[in-house]
Motif scaffolding. Structure first.
Motif, PDB file in Angstrom:
ATOM      1  N   ASP A 124       3.385  -1.813  -5.978  1.00 33.74           N
ATOM      2  CA  ASP A 124       4.226  -2.877  -6.510  1.00 33.74           C
ATOM      3  C   ASP A 124       3.934  -4.156  -5.738  1.00 33.74           C
ATOM      4  O   ASP A 124       3.251  -4.138  -4.709  1.00 33.74           O
ATOM      5  N   TYR A 125       4.478  -5.263  -6.248  1.00 28.28           N
ATOM      6  CA  TYR A 125       4.215  -6.586  -5.690  1.00 28.28           C
ATOM      7  C   TYR A 125       5.519  -7.368  -5.750  1.00 28.28           C
ATOM      8  O   TYR A 125       5.973  -7.755  -6.829  1.00 28.28           O
ATOM      9  N   HIS A 151      -1.486 -13.793  -5.802  1.00 25.75           N
ATOM     10  CA  HIS A 151      -2.359 -12.695  -5.378  1.00 25.75           C
ATOM     11  C   HIS A 151      -2.063 -11.378  -6.085  1.00 25.75           C
ATOM     12  O   HIS A 151      -2.586 -10.332  -5.702  1.00 25.75           O
ATOM     13  N   ALA A 152      -1.235 -11.416  -7.133  1.00 26.45           N
ATOM     14  CA  ALA A 152      -0.793 -10.170  -7.762  1.00 26.45           C
ATOM     15  C   ALA A 152      -1.957  -9.342  -8.299  1.00 26.45           C
ATOM     16  O   ALA A 152      -2.015  -8.128  -8.098  1.00 26.45           O
ATOM     17  N   LEU A 153      -2.900  -9.972  -9.009  1.00 29.39           N
ATOM     18  CA  LEU A 153      -4.009  -9.216  -9.581  1.00 29.39           C
ATOM     19  C   LEU A 153      -4.869  -8.581  -8.489  1.00 29.39           C
ATOM     20  O   LEU A 153      -5.270  -7.417  -8.590  1.00 29.39           O
ATOM     21  N   ALA A 154      -5.120  -9.329  -7.429  1.00 29.73           N
ATOM     22  CA  ALA A 154      -5.905  -8.780  -6.320  1.00 29.73           C
ATOM     23  C   ALA A 154      -5.176  -7.617  -5.660  1.00 29.73           C
ATOM     24  O   ALA A 154      -5.800  -6.646  -5.214  1.00 29.73           O
ATOM     25  N   VAL A 177       4.760  -7.550  -0.073  1.00 34.31           N
ATOM     26  CA  VAL A 177       5.944  -8.406  -0.022  1.00 34.31           C
ATOM     27  C   VAL A 177       5.466  -9.767   0.459  1.00 34.31           C
ATOM     28  O   VAL A 177       5.129  -9.946   1.628  1.00 34.31           O
ATOM     29  N   THR A 178       5.435 -10.744  -0.440  1.00 32.07           N
ATOM     30  CA  THR A 178       4.790 -12.003  -0.108  1.00 32.07           C
ATOM     31  C   THR A 178       5.461 -13.178  -0.810  1.00 32.07           C
ATOM     32  O   THR A 178       6.136 -13.007  -1.826  1.00 32.07           O
ATOM     33  N   ALA A 179       5.266 -14.350  -0.254  1.00 30.64           N
ATOM     34  CA  ALA A 179       5.770 -15.576  -0.876  1.00 30.64           C
ATOM     35  C   ALA A 179       4.753 -16.187  -1.829  1.00 30.64           C
ATOM     36  O   ALA A 179       4.983 -17.255  -2.390  1.00 30.64           O
ATOM     37  N   HIS A 180       3.634 -15.506  -2.043  1.00 26.27           N
ATOM     38  CA  HIS A 180       2.522 -16.078  -2.814  1.00 26.27           C
ATOM     39  C   HIS A 180       2.210 -15.218  -4.035  1.00 26.27           C
ATOM     40  O   HIS A 180       1.436 -14.260  -3.959  1.00 26.27           O
TER      41      HIS A 180
END
Length: 274
Positions: free
Chosen positions: A112-113, A101-104, A95-98
């Motif tokens: 999930d992302y 970084h999805a692939l990493a 759970v991120t605002a960035h």
């Protein structure tokens, strides 16, 4: 104190641990999870750093980590990589605002992302994926039959001051997007949802008609279609200073009909005999 259990019921609540260095972000997740009807969730703890999370996880058990990426010290990706080598590793949902970084994140086998601000429907989708992977069977959000075997009326579940209320679709007059929220209007009440109209529309079915990019109206609630003077500060499409609008039954409110949706609204009203 919390302890782990070696046996987990197929319908047991999902044990979730929150890891984020921002207290408000953790509070937001707690609120979303508290309002969750399906699946059943228990927040077993939270941590503001990866180091604190590692200490907690060395003693207690969680089914799922809702994990931020950018944190002081060890970041979320590094924590997830370290946990991959543990026995009985929890599932990880970032759970991120960035979003970059999805692939990493998927390289470390995240389920999930989610990007902030998190929507309830996306969080629920992630939780359901984890539940299915764990072999759990969540109870249905809405029962499909009455005890007497009669079909139950579809409904929208809304949260009001921590309580979940069932609003039958037959009582919903319209849903309108306003700022970051959606307003659900019945003849007696107004509820605020944090889901988008785009997410809600396919679940509402054909009984609701989109009249504008920001509004869905129950077909049975429309009483009249006519051109009305536009407000001086209106940003909607204008035609000679007027806007097409529909009158909503029971509350006598007018909602703007966009030029793009006007043909579909006219066809629907003809079909309804109006």
């Amino acid at each position: 104190m919390l302890s782990s259990s070696s046996h987990v019921s197929p319908s047991a609540a999902l044990r979730v641990f929150l890891i984020d260095d921002e207290p408000l972000a953790r509070l937001r997740l707690r609120q979303l999870l508290a309002d969750m009807v399906v699946p059943t969730v228990t927040v077993v703890g939270e941590a503001a750093s990866a180091a604190a999370a590692l200490q907690w996880l060395s003693q207690y058990r969680a089914d799922l980590l809702l994990l931020d990426i950018r944190m002081p010290g060890l970041d979320g990706l590094a924590l997830a990589e370290r946990l991959r080598h543990w026995h009985d590793v929890p599932a990880v949902v970032f759970v991120t605002a960035h979003p970059e970084h999805a692939l990493a994140a998927f390289d470390v086998e995240a389920f999930d992302y989610l990007t902030k601000p998190v929507r309830r429907v996306r969080l629920q989708e992630a939780l359901m994926r984890v539940m299915h992977r764990l072999g759990r069977v969540p109870r249905p959000m809405v029962e499909t039959t009455h005890p007497m075997g009669l079909e139950e009326e579809p409904a929208i579940m809304v949260s009001v001051r921590g309580q979940v209320i069932r609003v039958p679709l037959t009582e919903v007059l319209y849903l309108k997007a306003e700022l970051k929220y959606v307003t659900l209007r019945t003849a007696r009440s107004i509820f605020v949802l944090d889901e988008s109209l785009t997410d809600l529309e396919p679940r509402l079915g054909p009984r609701f008609l989109r009249v504008h990019r920001n509004a869905l109206v129950a077909r049975q609630a429309i009483r009249e279609l006519m051109r009305r003077p536009a407000a001086p500060d209106s940003e909607d499409e204008r035609d000679g200073g007027e806007l097409w609008s529909v009158l909503i039954a029971e509350v006598d409110e007018w909602l703007t009909v966009s030029r793009r949706q006007l043909p579909a609204v006219r066809d629907a009203l003809v079909a309804e005999g109006l």
